[in-house]
Design a protein around this motif. Structure first.
Motif, PDB file in Angstrom:
ATOM      1  N   ARG A 180       0.834  -1.211   0.000  1.00  0.00           N
ATOM      2  CA  ARG A 180       0.000   0.000   0.000  1.00  0.00           C
ATOM      3  C   ARG A 180       0.864   1.255   0.000  1.00  0.00           C
ATOM      4  O   ARG A 180       0.624   2.198  -0.747  1.00  0.00           O
ATOM      5  CB  ARG A 180      -0.940   0.017   1.211  1.00  0.00           C
ATOM      6  CG  ARG A 180      -2.173  -0.838   1.062  1.00  0.00           C
ATOM      7  CD  ARG A 180      -3.217  -0.538   2.147  1.00  0.00           C
ATOM      8  NE  ARG A 180      -2.677  -0.546   3.496  1.00  0.00           N
ATOM      9  CZ  ARG A 180      -2.572  -1.632   4.272  1.00  0.00           C
ATOM     10  NH1 ARG A 180      -2.968  -2.799   3.809  1.00  0.00           N
ATOM     11  NH2 ARG A 180      -2.079  -1.542   5.493  1.00  0.00           N
ATOM     12  N   ASN A 181       1.904   1.253   0.851  1.00  0.00           N
ATOM     13  CA  ASN A 181       2.794   2.412   0.933  1.00  0.00           C
ATOM     14  C   ASN A 181       3.507   2.659  -0.391  1.00  0.00           C
ATOM     15  O   ASN A 181       3.667   3.800  -0.819  1.00  0.00           O
ATOM     16  CB  ASN A 181       3.803   2.253   2.064  1.00  0.00           C
ATOM     17  CG  ASN A 181       3.162   2.368   3.433  1.00  0.00           C
ATOM     18  OD1 ASN A 181       2.055   2.873   3.568  1.00  0.00           O
ATOM     19  ND2 ASN A 181       3.859   1.888   4.454  1.00  0.00           N
ATOM     20  N   ALA A 229       2.431   1.757  -3.366  1.00  0.00           N
ATOM     21  CA  ALA A 229       1.425   2.232  -4.327  1.00  0.00           C
ATOM     22  C   ALA A 229       1.127   3.711  -4.097  1.00  0.00           C
ATOM     23  O   ALA A 229       1.013   4.491  -5.052  1.00  0.00           O
ATOM     24  CB  ALA A 229       0.155   1.392  -4.215  1.00  0.00           C
ATOM     25  N   GLU A 230       1.015   4.115  -2.838  1.00  0.00           N
ATOM     26  CA  GLU A 230       0.751   5.524  -2.523  1.00  0.00           C
ATOM     27  C   GLU A 230       1.931   6.405  -2.945  1.00  0.00           C
ATOM     28  O   GLU A 230       1.738   7.489  -3.499  1.00  0.00           O
ATOM     29  CB  GLU A 230       0.472   5.690  -1.030  1.00  0.00           C
ATOM     30  CG  GLU A 230      -0.860   5.104  -0.584  1.00  0.00           C
ATOM     31  CD  GLU A 230      -1.040   5.091   0.933  1.00  0.00           C
ATOM     32  OE1 GLU A 230      -0.188   5.649   1.662  1.00  0.00           O
ATOM     33  OE2 GLU A 230      -2.037   4.500   1.383  1.00  0.00           O
ATOM     34  N   GLU A 250       3.692  10.206  -9.520  1.00  0.00           N
ATOM     35  CA  GLU A 250       3.048  10.400 -10.830  1.00  0.00           C
ATOM     36  C   GLU A 250       2.257  11.682 -10.879  1.00  0.00           C
ATOM     37  O   GLU A 250       2.034  12.245 -11.946  1.00  0.00           O
ATOM     38  CB  GLU A 250       2.141   9.211 -11.152  1.00  0.00           C
ATOM     39  CG  GLU A 250       2.903   7.938 -11.422  1.00  0.00           C
ATOM     40  CD  GLU A 250       2.005   6.727 -11.573  1.00  0.00           C
ATOM     41  OE1 GLU A 250       0.780   6.844 -11.379  1.00  0.00           O
ATOM     42  OE2 GLU A 250       2.541   5.634 -11.868  1.00  0.00           O
ATOM     43  N   ASP A 251       1.784  12.182  -9.739  1.00  0.00           N
ATOM     44  CA  ASP A 251       0.960  13.399  -9.701  1.00  0.00           C
ATOM     45  C   ASP A 251       1.774  14.637  -9.765  1.00  0.00           C
ATOM     46  O   ASP A 251       2.656  15.119  -9.905  1.00  0.00           O
ATOM     47  CB  ASP A 251       0.108  13.469  -8.416  1.00  0.00           C
ATOM     48  CG  ASP A 251      -1.010  12.435  -8.448  1.00  0.00           C
ATOM     49  OD1 ASP A 251      -1.358  11.958  -9.525  1.00  0.00           O
ATOM     50  OD2 ASP A 251      -1.521  12.114  -7.357  1.00  0.00           O
ATOM     51  N   GLN A 254       4.129   5.753  -5.301  1.00  0.00           N
ATOM     52  CA  GLN A 254       4.165   5.790  -6.764  1.00  0.00           C
ATOM     53  C   GLN A 254       3.116   6.769  -7.293  1.00  0.00           C
ATOM     54  O   GLN A 254       3.369   7.540  -8.216  1.00  0.00           O
ATOM     55  CB  GLN A 254       3.935   4.389  -7.335  1.00  0.00           C
ATOM     56  CG  GLN A 254       4.054   4.347  -8.843  1.00  0.00           C
ATOM     57  CD  GLN A 254       3.924   2.931  -9.385  1.00  0.00           C
ATOM     58  OE1 GLN A 254       3.668   1.999  -8.615  1.00  0.00           O
ATOM     59  NE2 GLN A 254       4.103   2.792 -10.682  1.00  0.00           N
ATOM     60  N   LYS A 255       1.934   6.769  -6.676  1.00  0.00           N
ATOM     61  CA  LYS A 255       0.861   7.661  -7.104  1.00  0.00           C
ATOM     62  C   LYS A 255       1.276   9.107  -6.875  1.00  0.00           C
ATOM     63  O   LYS A 255       1.032   9.973  -7.730  1.00  0.00           O
ATOM     64  CB  LYS A 255      -0.426   7.330  -6.347  1.00  0.00           C
ATOM     65  CG  LYS A 255      -1.602   8.150  -6.815  1.00  0.00           C
ATOM     66  CD  LYS A 255      -2.873   7.738  -6.116  1.00  0.00           C
ATOM     67  CE  LYS A 255      -4.009   8.612  -6.623  1.00  0.00           C
ATOM     68  NZ  LYS A 255      -5.243   8.346  -5.959  1.00  0.00           N
ATOM     69  N   ARG A 256       1.905   9.403  -5.735  1.00  0.00           N
ATOM     70  CA  ARG A 256       2.360  10.765  -5.465  1.00  0.00           C
ATOM     71  C   ARG A 256       3.419  11.205  -6.477  1.00  0.00           C
ATOM     72  O   ARG A 256       3.446  12.355  -6.899  1.00  0.00           O
ATOM     73  CB  ARG A 256       2.888  10.872  -4.037  1.00  0.00           C
ATOM     74  CG  ARG A 256       1.802  10.913  -2.977  1.00  0.00           C
ATOM     75  CD  ARG A 256       2.347  11.348  -1.618  1.00  0.00           C
ATOM     76  NE  ARG A 256       3.313  10.392  -1.097  1.00  0.00           N
ATOM     77  CZ  ARG A 256       3.061   9.420  -0.231  1.00  0.00           C
ATOM     78  NH1 ARG A 256       1.832   9.280   0.207  1.00  0.00           N
ATOM     79  NH2 ARG A 256       4.007   8.627   0.187  1.00  0.00           N
TER      80      ARG A 256
END
Length: 102
Positions: A91-92, A94-95, A101-102, A97-99
């Motif tokens: 989860r960490n 994934a979070e 990408e943003d 990676q999402k940050r």
């Protein structure tokens, strides 16, 4: 098949010998004839003493089934903890990676 756990005890100088199984039940009881002249109360005391000693003996020995059960319980706890830790790391990541990408 696992070895059978047995406990042994004796009393009255070995005139009474008892063997019990892992469940504490008597498997064997040996009374020497020389004990018979001691009277019923003395025989009863000697039998009780020998049985208690045999039960103490078996209780002091590792019980294969109990040992394996305890091991499996601990292994399950460790496995559950490991799975939760991996899920948290996933989860960490994934979070993170999402940050990124943003």
């Amino acid at each position: 098949m696992a070895d059978v756990v047995r406990g042994e005890g004796s009393a009255a100088g070995g005139a009474v010998r008892v063997t019990v199984g892992a469940d504490g039940k008597i498997d064997e009881l040996h009374l020497e004839p020389r004990l018979l002249g001691n009277g019923v109360a003395a025989i009863a005391d000697a039998v009780r003493e020998a049985v208690n000693a045999a039960q103490d003996d078996v209780a002091a020995k590792p019980q294969p089934d109990r040992t394996m059960q305890a091991f499996e319980t601990e292994l399950d706890k460790l496995s559950d903890g490991f799975e939760r830790a991996i899920e948290k790391v996933t989860r960490n990541l994934a979070e993170a990676q999402k940050r990124l990408e943003d």
